[in-house]
Design a protein around this motif. Structure first.
Motif, mmCIF file in Angstrom:
data_model
loop_
_atom_site.group_PDB
_atom_site.id
_atom_site.type_symbol
_atom_site.label_atom_id
_atom_site.label_comp_id
_atom_site.label_asym_id
_atom_site.label_seq_id
_atom_site.Cartn_x
_atom_site.Cartn_y
_atom_site.Cartn_z
ATOM 1 N N UNK A 28 0.850 -1.190 0.000
ATOM 2 C CA UNK A 28 0.000 0.000 0.000
ATOM 3 C C UNK A 28 0.889 1.245 0.000
ATOM 4 N N UNK A 29 0.370 2.308 -0.558
ATOM 5 C CA UNK A 29 1.101 3.574 -0.568
ATOM 6 C C UNK A 29 1.121 4.163 0.838
ATOM 7 N N UNK A 30 2.167 4.900 1.192
ATOM 8 C CA UNK A 30 2.191 5.570 2.491
ATOM 9 C C UNK A 30 1.007 6.521 2.632
ATOM 10 N N UNK A 49 5.928 9.590 7.131
ATOM 11 C CA UNK A 49 6.508 10.278 8.277
ATOM 12 C C UNK A 49 5.907 9.752 9.578
ATOM 13 N N UNK A 50 4.633 9.428 9.562
ATOM 14 C CA UNK A 50 3.939 9.044 10.802
ATOM 15 C C UNK A 50 4.361 7.689 11.356
ATOM 16 N N UNK A 54 7.193 1.974 4.364
ATOM 17 C CA UNK A 54 7.998 2.271 3.179
ATOM 18 C C UNK A 54 7.517 1.504 1.964
ATOM 19 N N UNK A 55 7.700 2.123 0.818
ATOM 20 C CA UNK A 55 7.570 1.450 -0.469
ATOM 21 C C UNK A 55 8.813 1.817 -1.262
ATOM 22 N N UNK A 56 9.259 0.880 -2.092
ATOM 23 C CA UNK A 56 10.488 1.119 -2.844
ATOM 24 C C UNK A 56 10.451 0.368 -4.166
ATOM 25 N N UNK A 57 11.222 0.856 -5.101
ATOM 26 C CA UNK A 57 11.320 0.242 -6.416
ATOM 27 C C UNK A 57 12.052 -1.096 -6.300
ATOM 28 N N UNK A 58 11.362 -2.198 -6.577
ATOM 29 C CA UNK A 58 12.001 -3.510 -6.413
ATOM 30 C C UNK A 58 13.036 -3.834 -7.491
ATOM 31 N N UNK A 59 13.142 -2.970 -8.494
ATOM 32 C CA UNK A 59 14.085 -3.224 -9.588
ATOM 33 C C UNK A 59 15.419 -2.510 -9.391
#
Length: 80
Positions: A28-30, A49-50, A54-59
């Motif tokens: 899910x998006x932050x 921030x809360x 985290x979400x990140x580019x898996x590539x």
């Protein structure tokens, strides 16, 4: 990583980029304000921030970028 990283605060205009990044990461998006990390013009990671979600580019290698964003979010919270 030798490329410069740019960290910014999210805005409402960043929502589509966050949704795309979250879809790539199958998460899910932050929610709410987030710190965003760009390498060049490419969004590589975002951290809420809360709660540090985290979400990140898996590539791309992003673990250190996520750590950096979480550190910055904690630092900003202490300074506030």
């Amino acid at each position: 990583m030798t490329e410069p990283i740019t960290i910014t605060q999210s805005t409402e205009a960043d929502a589509p980029k966050l949704w795309r990044l979250a879809a790539l990461d199958d998460r899910r998006a932050p929610q709410g304000p987030a710190l965003l990390a760009y390498v060049g013009d490419e969004l590589r990671a975002a951290v809420a921030v809360s709660d540090g979600h985290a979400v990140a580019d898996p590539f791309h290698p992003t673990a250190e970028i996520v750590d950096l964003l979480r550190f910055q979010a904690r630092r900003d919270a202490v300074a506030a």
